[in-house]
Write an enzyme that holds these catalytic residues in place. Structure first.
Site, PDB file in Angstrom:
ATOM      1  N   LYS A  76       0.825  -1.170  -0.057  1.00 23.59           N
ATOM      2  CA  LYS A  76      -0.046   0.092  -0.103  1.00 23.59           C
ATOM      3  C   LYS A  76       0.863   1.449  -0.359  1.00 23.59           C
ATOM      4  O   LYS A  76       2.402   1.366   0.613  1.00 23.59           O
ATOM      5  CB  LYS A  76      -1.073  -0.103   1.139  1.00 23.59           C
ATOM      6  CG  LYS A  76       0.237   0.542   2.656  1.00 23.59           C
ATOM      7  CD  LYS A  76      -1.227  -0.175   4.288  1.00 23.59           C
ATOM      8  CE  LYS A  76      -0.316  -0.339   5.053  1.00 23.59           C
ATOM      9  NZ  LYS A  76      -1.432  -0.712   5.983  1.00 23.59           N
ATOM     10  N   TYR A  88      12.429  31.682   4.752  1.00 24.87           N
ATOM     11  CA  TYR A  88      11.663  32.618   4.784  1.00 24.87           C
ATOM     12  C   TYR A  88      11.234  32.605   6.248  1.00 24.87           C
ATOM     13  O   TYR A  88      11.451  31.868   7.186  1.00 24.87           O
ATOM     14  CB  TYR A  88      10.348  31.956   4.167  1.00 24.87           C
ATOM     15  CG  TYR A  88       9.717  31.480   2.639  1.00 24.87           C
ATOM     16  CD1 TYR A  88      10.077  33.045   2.007  1.00 24.87           C
ATOM     17  CD2 TYR A  88      10.641  30.231   2.619  1.00 24.87           C
ATOM     18  CE1 TYR A  88      10.276  32.758   0.949  1.00 24.87           C
ATOM     19  CE2 TYR A  88       9.876  30.603   0.479  1.00 24.87           C
ATOM     20  CZ  TYR A  88       9.687  31.391   0.256  1.00 24.87           C
ATOM     21  OH  TYR A  88       9.649  31.159  -1.244  1.00 24.87           O
TER      22      TYR A  88
HETATM   23  C1  LIG Z   1       0.053  -1.643   7.231  1.00 23.67           C
HETATM   24  C2  LIG Z   1      -0.820  -3.097   7.585  1.00 23.67           C
HETATM   25  C3  LIG Z   1      -0.104  -4.033   7.959  1.00 23.67           C
HETATM   26  C4  LIG Z   1       1.474  -3.934   7.580  1.00 23.67           C
HETATM   27  O1  LIG Z   1       2.026  -3.646   8.453  1.00 23.67           O
HETATM   28  P1  LIG Z   1       3.829  -3.470   8.941  1.00 23.67           P
HETATM   29  O2  LIG Z   1       3.924  -2.896  10.057  1.00 23.67           O
HETATM   30  O3  LIG Z   1       4.184  -2.644   7.695  1.00 23.67           O
HETATM   31  O4  LIG Z   1       4.425  -5.110   8.543  1.00 23.67           O
HETATM   32  C5  LIG Z   1      -0.818  -5.453   7.564  1.00 23.67           C
HETATM   33  N1  LIG Z   1      -1.845  -5.732   7.998  1.00 23.67           N
HETATM   34  C6  LIG Z   1      -3.050  -4.627   8.175  1.00 23.67           C
HETATM   35  C7  LIG Z   1      -4.177  -4.625   8.284  1.00 23.67           C
HETATM   36  C8  LIG Z   1      -2.283  -3.517   7.256  1.00 23.67           C
HETATM   37  O5  LIG Z   1      -3.198  -2.607   7.804  1.00 23.67           O
END
Ligand SMILES: *Cc1c(COP(=O)(O)O)cnc(C)c1O
Length: 368
Positions: free
Chosen positions: A38, A264
């Site tokens: 993601k 700035y």
């Molecule tokens: C983002 C996510 C993961 C991955 O978690 P990490 O700590 O990055 O390994 C696993 N399960 C869900 C439901 C997530 O939203």
């Protein structure tokens, strides 16, 4: 390694292979591996990362939103893709592109069944998400009976897996809470099997869950941050390699006199004769304004140069009074040595936020 001549995010695919193999070595041979890609594979590049992991025979992918899954399908990714947080407005697209939804509430379940019936599909794979204590998304354990009876009457869908998510798998102060989540999940799974007569896959662990709770791997694990090189602990960080290096160059060097100001709002005032370097990376590239005014640093010729004044949209200025450097020299914002998790000792954030913040304006380069 090539020297940067502009701002680039360099992605080392051999480090990705290393991290994948390391995490796999923590699993039983039968346990499946879902790679979480993601948010552009945590700020790197979801297509290139997914292609590489597909070659390594990863079992599953997960993204947060339908749009992210579509991008992977457009790139030719064939591996199953779980969409963790789909919105019902995108269900048609989801089905059309063979993406598999996480179903986390009765409302979403009803909407999904309605669309599968309209499209006349059979046994569409879905994944039921249960809330075991994170209180973010998921059915409560009390809702199982209702869910099972609904699904029994809906031949258009088929439960491929049951899953839940741990709230504090990296934190041993929360050991008891995590154990409670694991027990609750096991109880939910048992009830589901008894009521439905089916045995879907079970999965619970994220990266820190994989490393810290081997007894809770079930049929599959879901890893994100570990693949990208962070283990959420000093010990595990040693076993993993950050895959991404954010680099830039020195655009211009200025010598300024005492009481001159920089940037700035004139936020920085020189204490004497000083040298500053201007770097072509700013808050639009992912360098949050919190890193301004001495809260963050970059590395030039192996020395730390603090960010002075306010972070601009496209640039930062750093103090190089004590650093031998010239225009055109390479600048490291983070890499496997100067880790993203240390980019700022004062920013009170986590590796996840720093790496996912690198904006799409920054050119990605892949090393194999
Ligand atoms: C983002 C996510 C993961 C991955 O978690 P990490 O700590 O990055 O390994 C696993 N399960 C869900 C439901 C997530 O939203």
């Amino acid at each position: 390694m090539p020297k940067a001549q502009e701002t680039v995010l360099e992605i080392d695919l051999s480090a990705l292979t290393h991290n994948y193999n390391y995490l796999k070595s923590k699993l039983q041979p039968k346990t499946k591996f879902l790679a979480v890609v993601k948010a552009f594979a945590y700020g790197s590049d979801s297509v290139e990362i997914a292609k590489h992991l597909e070659k390594l025979n990863v079992d599953y992918f997960a993204v947060a939103y339908v749009k992210e899954g579509v991008a992977l399908r457009d790139a030719g990714i064939k591996t199953p893709i779980l969409v963790l947080h789909p919105q019902s407005i995108n269900f048609n697209t989801l089905i059309n592109r063979c993406l598999e939804p996480s179903i986390y509430s009765n409302h979403v379940l009803d909407e999904f069944i309605k669309i599968t019936e309209e499209l006349d599909v059979q046994d569409y794979p879905i994944h039921l998400k249960f809330n075991t204590g994170l209180n973010r998304l998921g059915f409560k354990d009390k809702e199982i009976e209702n869910v099972v009876s609904k699904i029994k009457h809906s031949p258009s869908v088929k439960i491929k897996s049951l899953f839940s998510h741990l709230a504090a798998s990296e934190d041993f102060n929360e050991l008891h809470f995590t154990q409670f989540q694991i027990k609750t999940f096991q109880h939910i799974a048992k009830q589901f099997e008894n009521l439905s007569g089916e045995k879907p896959w079970l999965h619970l662990c994220n990266t820190s869950g994989i490393l810290n709770y081997p007894e809770a791997h079930f049929n599959m694990v879901r890893s994100g941050i570990g693949l990208y090189g962070f283990g959420n602990s000093v010990e595990e960080d040693k076993n993993l390699k950050p895959i991404a290096s954010l680099k830039s160059i020195v655009s211009q060097i200025h010598t300024i006199e005492k009481d001159e100001t920089v940037g700035y709002n004139r936020a920085y005032t020189s204490q004497g004769t000083e040298r500053t370097a201007t770097i072509p990376i700013g808050h639009a590239d992912g360098i949050n304004r919190i890193y301004g005014n001495g809260n963050g640093f970059v590395v030039i010729n192996n020395k730390k140069a603090p960010i002075i004044g306010n972070v601009c949209m496209d640039m930062i200025m750093v103090n190089v009074t004590d650093i031998e450097c010239k225009e055109g020299d390479e600048v490291i914002i983070f890499n496997s040595e100067y880790k993203a998790s240390n980019l700022s000792e004062n920013a009170k954030t986590i590796s996840y936020e720093i790496i996912t913040a690198v904006s799409q304006r920054v050119k990605r380069i892949f090393l194999s």
